[in-house]
Design an enzyme around this catalytic site. Structure first.
Site, PDB file in Angstrom:
ATOM      1  N   HIS A  20      -2.127   7.232   7.611  1.00 42.67           N
ATOM      2  CA  HIS A  20      -1.177   8.139   6.934  1.00 42.67           C
ATOM      3  C   HIS A  20      -1.870   9.424   6.496  1.00 42.67           C
ATOM      4  O   HIS A  20      -1.317  10.521   6.631  1.00 42.67           O
ATOM      5  CB  HIS A  20      -0.566   7.477   5.697  1.00 42.67           C
ATOM      6  CG  HIS A  20       0.601   6.579   5.970  1.00 42.67           C
ATOM      7  ND1 HIS A  20       1.746   7.002   6.599  1.00 42.67           N
ATOM      8  CD2 HIS A  20       0.824   5.278   5.653  1.00 42.67           C
ATOM      9  CE1 HIS A  20       2.621   5.995   6.667  1.00 42.67           C
ATOM     10  NE2 HIS A  20       2.075   4.935   6.097  1.00 42.67           N
ATOM     11  N   GLN A  75       2.799   9.886   1.975  1.00 45.32           N
ATOM     12  CA  GLN A  75       4.166   9.345   1.952  1.00 45.32           C
ATOM     13  C   GLN A  75       5.007   9.866   0.798  1.00 45.32           C
ATOM     14  O   GLN A  75       6.228   9.772   0.824  1.00 45.32           O
ATOM     15  CB  GLN A  75       4.123   7.812   1.887  1.00 45.32           C
ATOM     16  CG  GLN A  75       3.569   7.172   3.155  1.00 45.32           C
ATOM     17  CD  GLN A  75       3.443   5.675   2.992  1.00 45.32           C
ATOM     18  OE1 GLN A  75       2.465   5.203   2.431  1.00 45.32           O
ATOM     19  NE2 GLN A  75       4.429   4.926   3.457  1.00 45.32           N
ATOM     20  N   CYS A 117       6.265  -0.409   7.314  1.00 46.04           N
ATOM     21  CA  CYS A 117       5.891   0.799   6.573  1.00 46.04           C
ATOM     22  C   CYS A 117       7.045   1.214   5.682  1.00 46.04           C
ATOM     23  O   CYS A 117       8.198   1.219   6.120  1.00 46.04           O
ATOM     24  CB  CYS A 117       5.549   1.923   7.549  1.00 46.04           C
ATOM     25  SG  CYS A 117       5.014   3.445   6.742  1.00 46.04           S
ATOM     26  N   LEU A 118       6.733   1.560   4.443  1.00 46.04           N
ATOM     27  CA  LEU A 118       7.777   2.003   3.511  1.00 46.04           C
ATOM     28  C   LEU A 118       8.453   3.276   4.006  1.00 46.04           C
ATOM     29  O   LEU A 118       9.577   3.566   3.595  1.00 46.04           O
ATOM     30  CB  LEU A 118       7.167   2.228   2.119  1.00 46.04           C
ATOM     31  CG  LEU A 118       6.637   0.967   1.424  1.00 46.04           C
ATOM     32  CD1 LEU A 118       5.919   1.341   0.130  1.00 46.04           C
ATOM     33  CD2 LEU A 118       7.750  -0.031   1.168  1.00 46.04           C
ATOM     34  N   GLY A 153       0.835  -1.199   0.000  1.00 47.16           N
ATOM     35  CA  GLY A 153       0.000   0.000   0.000  1.00 47.16           C
ATOM     36  C   GLY A 153       0.865   1.241   0.000  1.00 47.16           C
ATOM     37  O   GLY A 153       2.066   1.171   0.308  1.00 47.16           O
ATOM     38  N   HIS A 213      -4.077   1.191   7.974  1.00 45.07           N
ATOM     39  CA  HIS A 213      -2.714   1.749   8.007  1.00 45.07           C
ATOM     40  C   HIS A 213      -2.606   2.947   7.049  1.00 45.07           C
ATOM     41  O   HIS A 213      -2.065   3.996   7.410  1.00 45.07           O
ATOM     42  CB  HIS A 213      -1.730   0.630   7.630  1.00 45.07           C
ATOM     43  CG  HIS A 213      -0.298   1.034   7.496  1.00 45.07           C
ATOM     44  ND1 HIS A 213       0.693   0.601   8.348  1.00 45.07           N
ATOM     45  CD2 HIS A 213       0.335   1.814   6.576  1.00 45.07           C
ATOM     46  CE1 HIS A 213       1.859   1.117   7.979  1.00 45.07           C
ATOM     47  NE2 HIS A 213       1.675   1.848   6.894  1.00 45.07           N
ATOM     48  N   GLU A 214      -3.137   2.795   5.836  1.00 41.47           N
ATOM     49  CA  GLU A 214      -3.060   3.892   4.847  1.00 41.47           C
ATOM     50  C   GLU A 214      -3.918   5.085   5.263  1.00 41.47           C
ATOM     51  O   GLU A 214      -3.516   6.241   5.076  1.00 41.47           O
ATOM     52  CB  GLU A 214      -3.506   3.403   3.461  1.00 41.47           C
ATOM     53  CG  GLU A 214      -2.755   2.216   2.880  1.00 41.47           C
ATOM     54  CD  GLU A 214      -1.247   2.313   2.983  1.00 41.47           C
ATOM     55  OE1 GLU A 214      -0.717   3.439   3.060  1.00 41.47           O
ATOM     56  OE2 GLU A 214      -0.594   1.266   3.004  1.00 41.47           O
TER      57      GLU A 214
HETATM   58  O1  GNR Z   1       4.124  -2.667   2.477  1.00 41.17           O
HETATM   59  C1  GNR Z   1       3.531  -2.544   3.544  1.00 41.17           C
HETATM   60  N1  GNR Z   1       3.286  -3.636   4.303  1.00 41.17           N
HETATM   61  C2  GNR Z   1       2.475  -3.634   5.408  1.00 41.17           C
HETATM   62  C3  GNR Z   1       2.522  -4.749   6.240  1.00 41.17           C
HETATM   63  C4  GNR Z   1       1.715  -4.823   7.354  1.00 41.17           C
HETATM   64  C5  GNR Z   1       0.851  -3.794   7.641  1.00 41.17           C
HETATM   65  C6  GNR Z   1       0.806  -2.668   6.837  1.00 41.17           C
HETATM   66  C7  GNR Z   1       1.604  -2.596   5.723  1.00 41.17           C
HETATM   67  S1  GNR Z   1       1.525  -1.209   4.702  1.00 41.17           S
HETATM   68  C8  GNR Z   1       3.128  -1.209   4.018  1.00 41.17           C
HETATM   69  C9  GNR Z   1       3.259  -0.143   2.934  1.00 41.17           C
HETATM   70  C10 GNR Z   1       3.098   1.211   3.563  1.00 41.17           C
HETATM   71  O2  GNR Z   1       3.925   1.748   4.247  1.00 41.17           O
HETATM   72  N2  GNR Z   1       1.968   1.820   3.379  1.00 41.17           N
HETATM   73  O3  GNR Z   1       1.741   3.009   3.947  1.00 41.17           O
HETATM   74 NI    NI Z   2       2.958   3.059   5.721  1.00 45.67          NI
END
Ligand code: GNR
Ligand code: NI
Length: 170
Positions: A138, A51, A92-93, A46, A134-135
């Site tokens: 953000h 980001q 998270c990236l 995601g 999670h997104e």
């Molecule tokens: O790539 C991602 N893997 C992930 C793994 C577990 C819970 C959430 C995520 S999201 C993350 C990509 C990201 O940072 N999205 O904002």
């Molecule tokens: Ni993230």
């Protein structure tokens, strides 16, 4: 299409609250294409516009094994979240190399515009439900490490700043 630069925690821009998209026009479609390319290139499931330093409510997701089921959520709103929660490890990236447990609703319903500007409502559970939550955090300026203890968060912050010194400022 173009690869976008992903902001790294603790960049203060990650705490910006995104504004709703006014129209799904060529600019937004271009942003979506670039975000998908960036997400696939980074092997993420995601990516939120926050980001990549664009503070509008745009999210791209692909939780499929074959990385061929892109999901675009514009102006997403959670219409229902289960009371049942589950703790799962997240990454998270914007916080590379860090994985830790976060409590999330196990199932949700989300209303959003798709990549063509059409309104949709979808039900999600499992990894997709976690990823959407999670997104959407953000877009509110929230990074998952903010759910961790201050001690853990400060260790992560120090580690990220050191990694940045070691790589970018050689
Ligand atoms: O790539 C991602 N893997 C992930 C793994 C577990 C819970 C959430 C995520 S999201 C993350 C990509 C990201 O940072 N999205 O904002
Ligand atoms: Ni993230």
């Amino acid at each position: 299409m173009a690869l976008l630069t992903i902001l790294r925690y603790p960049d203060p821009r990650l705490h910006t609250v995104a504004k709703p998209v006014q129209a799904v026009d060529a600019r937004i479609r271009g942003l979506v294409a670039d975000m998908l390319e960036t997400m696939y290139d980074a092997d993420g499931i995601g990516l939120a516009a926050t980001q990549v330093d664009v503070h509008e409510r745009v999210v791209v997701i692909d939780v499929s094994e074959q990385r061929n089921q892109p999901l675009v959520l514009i102006n997403p709103e959670i219409t229902w979240a289960s009371e049942e929660v589950q703790v799962g490890d997240e990454g998270c990236l914007s916080v590379p190399g860090i994985y830790d447990g976060v409590e999330r609703s196990t199932a949700i319903r989300v209303r959003a515009l798709d990549g063509e500007g059409k309104e949709r409502e979808l039900a999600a559970e499992g990894t997709l439900a976690v990823c959407i939550q999670h997104e959407m955090d953000h877009l509110q300026g929230k990074v998952f490490v903010e759910y961790l203890s201050p001690l853990k968060r400060n260790r992560i912050k120090t580690k990220m700043l050191k990694a940045r010194r070691d790589t970018e400022r050689v």
